[in-house]
Design a protein around this motif. Structure first.
Motif, PDB file in Angstrom:
ATOM      1  N   VAL A  80       0.657  -0.845  -0.238  1.00 46.49           N
ATOM      2  CA  VAL A  80       0.335  -0.138   0.169  1.00 46.49           C
ATOM      3  C   VAL A  80       1.077   1.009   0.093  1.00 46.49           C
ATOM      4  O   VAL A  80       2.035   1.055   0.711  1.00 46.49           O
ATOM      5  CB  VAL A  80      -1.184  -0.625   0.674  1.00 46.49           C
ATOM      6  N   ALA A  81       0.452   2.237  -0.518  1.00 46.60           N
ATOM      7  CA  ALA A  81       1.362   3.439  -0.921  1.00 46.60           C
ATOM      8  C   ALA A  81       0.627   4.556   0.747  1.00 46.60           C
ATOM      9  O   ALA A  81      -0.961   4.604   0.851  1.00 46.60           O
ATOM     10  CB  ALA A  81       0.476   4.613  -2.065  1.00 46.60           C
ATOM     11  N   GLU A  93      -8.985   5.084  -5.098  1.00 43.37           N
ATOM     12  CA  GLU A  93      -9.428   3.660  -4.907  1.00 43.37           C
ATOM     13  C   GLU A  93      -8.357   2.410  -4.675  1.00 43.37           C
ATOM     14  O   GLU A  93      -7.960   2.266  -3.493  1.00 43.37           O
ATOM     15  CB  GLU A  93     -10.306   2.477  -5.727  1.00 43.37           C
ATOM     16  N   SER A  94      -7.126   3.060  -5.804  1.00 44.12           N
ATOM     17  CA  SER A  94      -5.750   2.164  -5.520  1.00 44.12           C
ATOM     18  C   SER A  94      -4.873   2.274  -6.762  1.00 44.12           C
ATOM     19  O   SER A  94      -5.560   4.169  -7.230  1.00 44.12           O
ATOM     20  CB  SER A  94      -6.588   0.561  -6.293  1.00 44.12           C
ATOM     21  N   VAL A  95      -3.595   2.789  -6.805  1.00 44.67           N
ATOM     22  CA  VAL A  95      -2.595   3.426  -7.287  1.00 44.67           C
ATOM     23  C   VAL A  95      -1.899   2.874  -7.733  1.00 44.67           C
ATOM     24  O   VAL A  95      -1.896   1.700  -7.952  1.00 44.67           O
ATOM     25  CB  VAL A  95      -1.843   4.401  -6.618  1.00 44.67           C
ATOM     26  N   VAL A  96      -1.422   2.776  -8.608  1.00 48.43           N
ATOM     27  CA  VAL A  96      -0.010   2.251  -9.325  1.00 48.43           C
ATOM     28  C   VAL A  96       1.339   3.381  -9.122  1.00 48.43           C
ATOM     29  O   VAL A  96       1.242   4.491  -9.016  1.00 48.43           O
ATOM     30  CB  VAL A  96       0.686   2.436 -11.355  1.00 48.43           C
ATOM     31  N   LEU A  97       2.346   2.426  -9.198  1.00 45.48           N
ATOM     32  CA  LEU A  97       3.934   3.257  -9.263  1.00 45.48           C
ATOM     33  C   LEU A  97       4.307   4.025  -9.962  1.00 45.48           C
ATOM     34  O   LEU A  97       4.979   5.055  -9.340  1.00 45.48           O
ATOM     35  CB  LEU A  97       4.616   1.908  -9.039  1.00 45.48           C
ATOM     36  N   ALA A  98       3.871   4.035 -10.938  1.00 47.88           N
ATOM     37  CA  ALA A  98       4.176   6.119 -11.598  1.00 47.88           C
ATOM     38  C   ALA A  98       3.587   7.013 -11.377  1.00 47.88           C
ATOM     39  O   ALA A  98       3.784   8.139 -11.175  1.00 47.88           O
ATOM     40  CB  ALA A  98       3.321   5.425 -12.513  1.00 47.88           C
ATOM     41  N   ASP A  99       1.847   7.071 -10.370  1.00 53.58           N
ATOM     42  CA  ASP A  99       1.526   8.038  -9.150  1.00 53.58           C
ATOM     43  C   ASP A  99       2.214   8.328  -8.536  1.00 53.58           C
ATOM     44  O   ASP A  99       2.276   9.428  -8.683  1.00 53.58           O
ATOM     45  CB  ASP A  99       0.289   7.254  -9.326  1.00 53.58           C
ATOM     46  N   LEU A 100       2.961   8.071  -8.265  1.00 52.34           N
ATOM     47  CA  LEU A 100       4.173   8.413  -7.537  1.00 52.34           C
ATOM     48  C   LEU A 100       4.734   8.889  -7.187  1.00 52.34           C
ATOM     49  O   LEU A 100       6.239   9.129  -6.721  1.00 52.34           O
ATOM     50  CB  LEU A 100       4.109   7.291  -6.016  1.00 52.34           C
ATOM     51  N   ALA A 101       5.396   8.943  -8.923  1.00 51.93           N
ATOM     52  CA  ALA A 101       6.320   9.841  -9.102  1.00 51.93           C
ATOM     53  C   ALA A 101       7.278  10.996  -9.064  1.00 51.93           C
ATOM     54  O   ALA A 101       6.164  11.832  -8.975  1.00 51.93           O
ATOM     55  CB  ALA A 101       7.134   9.555 -10.700  1.00 51.93           C
ATOM     56  N   GLY A 124       3.220  15.847   5.422  1.00 55.41           N
ATOM     57  CA  GLY A 124       2.497  16.261   3.993  1.00 55.41           C
ATOM     58  C   GLY A 124       3.389  16.168   3.087  1.00 55.41           C
ATOM     59  O   GLY A 124       4.012  16.836   2.207  1.00 55.41           O
ATOM     60  N   ALA A 125       4.385  15.538   3.704  1.00 59.99           N
ATOM     61  CA  ALA A 125       5.629  15.817   2.851  1.00 59.99           C
ATOM     62  C   ALA A 125       6.736  15.011   2.398  1.00 59.99           C
ATOM     63  O   ALA A 125       7.348  14.620   1.130  1.00 59.99           O
ATOM     64  CB  ALA A 125       7.218  15.726   4.054  1.00 59.99           C
ATOM     65  N   GLY A 126       5.216  13.681   2.291  1.00 59.53           N
ATOM     66  CA  GLY A 126       5.827  12.649   0.669  1.00 59.53           C
ATOM     67  C   GLY A 126       4.938  11.638   1.688  1.00 59.53           C
ATOM     68  O   GLY A 126       3.622  11.630   1.853  1.00 59.53           O
TER      69      GLY A 126
END
Length: 243
Positions: A80-81, A93-101, A124-126
Motif C-alpha cells: 500500500v501507499a 481506490e488504488s494507485v500504480v507506482l507511476a502515480d508516485l513519481a 504532508g512532506a511525502g
C-alpha cells in the motif's frame, strides 16, 4: 523479552505486522501446559533469533537467507501507499507506482524506520510504501492507505532450523495450517513410525545374531546320556535360546 527462557515454553518470534491471536488461542487449547513465549524479531534479520537459539520458530517476511532453515510460505500481503489525507491520490481506490513519481518516498529513507516514516507522511512532506499489515499497524489519523496494484506482494512464512523439527514444532505447524488436533497427531505418528520400525528391526537382528529378518534357531535337545539312569538332559531338560 527476558533473557531467561520460560520453563517448558515454546518460543515464537515474529516480524511487525503478523497477528498471532488466533494461533495462540488454538495452541493454548491444545497445549495448556506448554506456554507460548512470543516476542518481536528484527524485520531486517528475523532468522537471527533462530541462529542464536532464542526462538523455536519465527514468522518472517520473505525473502530471507534460508540455508539451514525450513520455510513454509503462509500468506501474501499486498503493498500500500501511505498518503497524507489531503493528497490528491487520497480519493483514488488504488494507485500504480507511476502515480508516485516525483514524490519523496520516506520508506526509502535509511535514517527512518517505518513508524517515523508514517509520522513524516502525516505532515504532508511525502509518501511511503509498505506491506498492508504495516500500513494498518502504523496508521495515523492524518494518513490513508491505497493499494499499489503493480508492485509484487510480500510473503509471510514460518521458519525454523531444519535440524530442530521437534514434535512441538510439528504441532505448531499444524495449528498455523489449520489442522485439527487429531490430524496433527496422526501426521506426527506417521513421521515417528519409520524410526520405530527401524528400532524394532534392529532389535530383531540383535536377537537373531545380527542378520535382519533371520530367526534364532532353537537349541537341539540332547538325547539320553550314558550313566544318567534316565532319559533326557541331566541338568533339567532341553536348553532353549537365551531370552
Amino acid at each position: 523479552m527476558s533473557d531467561q527462557r520460560a520453563a517448558g515454553a515454546f518460543r515464537v518470534g515474529f516480524v511487525p505486522g503478523v497477528t498471532l491471536t488466533k494461533w495462540s488461542r488454538v495452541w493454548e487449547e491444545r497445549h495448556p501446559r506448554v506456554p507460548l513465549e512470543i516476542f518481536h524479531v528484527d524485520a531486517a534479520d528475523p532468522a537471527l533469533a533462530l541462529r542464536e537459539g532464542r526462538a523455536d520458530v519465527v514468522f518472517a517476511r520473505l525473502p530471507i537467507e534460508a540455508d539451514g532453515f525450513s520455510v513454509i510460505p503462509l500468506y501474501d500481503e499486498q503493498p500500500v501507499a501511505v498518503l497524507p489525507k489531503e493528497h490528491p491520490l487520497a480519493e483514488a481506490e488504488s494507485v500504480v507506482l507511476a502515480d508516485l513519481a516525483g514524490e519523496r518516498r520516506f520508506d526509502q529513507d535509511p535514517t527512518l524506520d517505518l513508524v517515523a516514516a508514517v509520522e513524516v507522511v502525516e505532515t504532508g512532506a511525502g509518501v511511503a510504501v509498505m506491506p498492508q499489515s504495516l500500513g494498518r499497524l502504523y496508521a495515523r489519523k492524518g494518513v490513508v492507505s491505497r493499494f499499489v496494484t503493480d508492485l509484487p506482494a510480500t510473503t509471510i512464512a514460518l521458519v525454523w532450523p531444519e535440524e530442530a523439527t521437534t514434535p512441538e514444532v510439528e504441532d505448531f505447524i499444524g495449528v498455523v495450517r489449520g489442522r485439527t488436533a487429531n490430524s496433527s497427531r496422526a501426521r506426527r505418528d506417521e513421521s515417528e513410525a519409520p524410526a520405530a520400525s527401524k528400532t524394532a528391526k534392529k532389535g530383531a537382528a540383535d536377537r537373531s545374531g545380527g542378520k535382519p529378518g533371520s530367526a534364532a534357531r532353537p537349541a537341539r535337545a540332547r538325547g539320553p546320556q550314558r550313566g544318567s539312569g534316565r532319559g533326557g538332559n541331566p541338568r533339567g531338560g532341553t536348553r532353549g535360546r537365551r531370552s
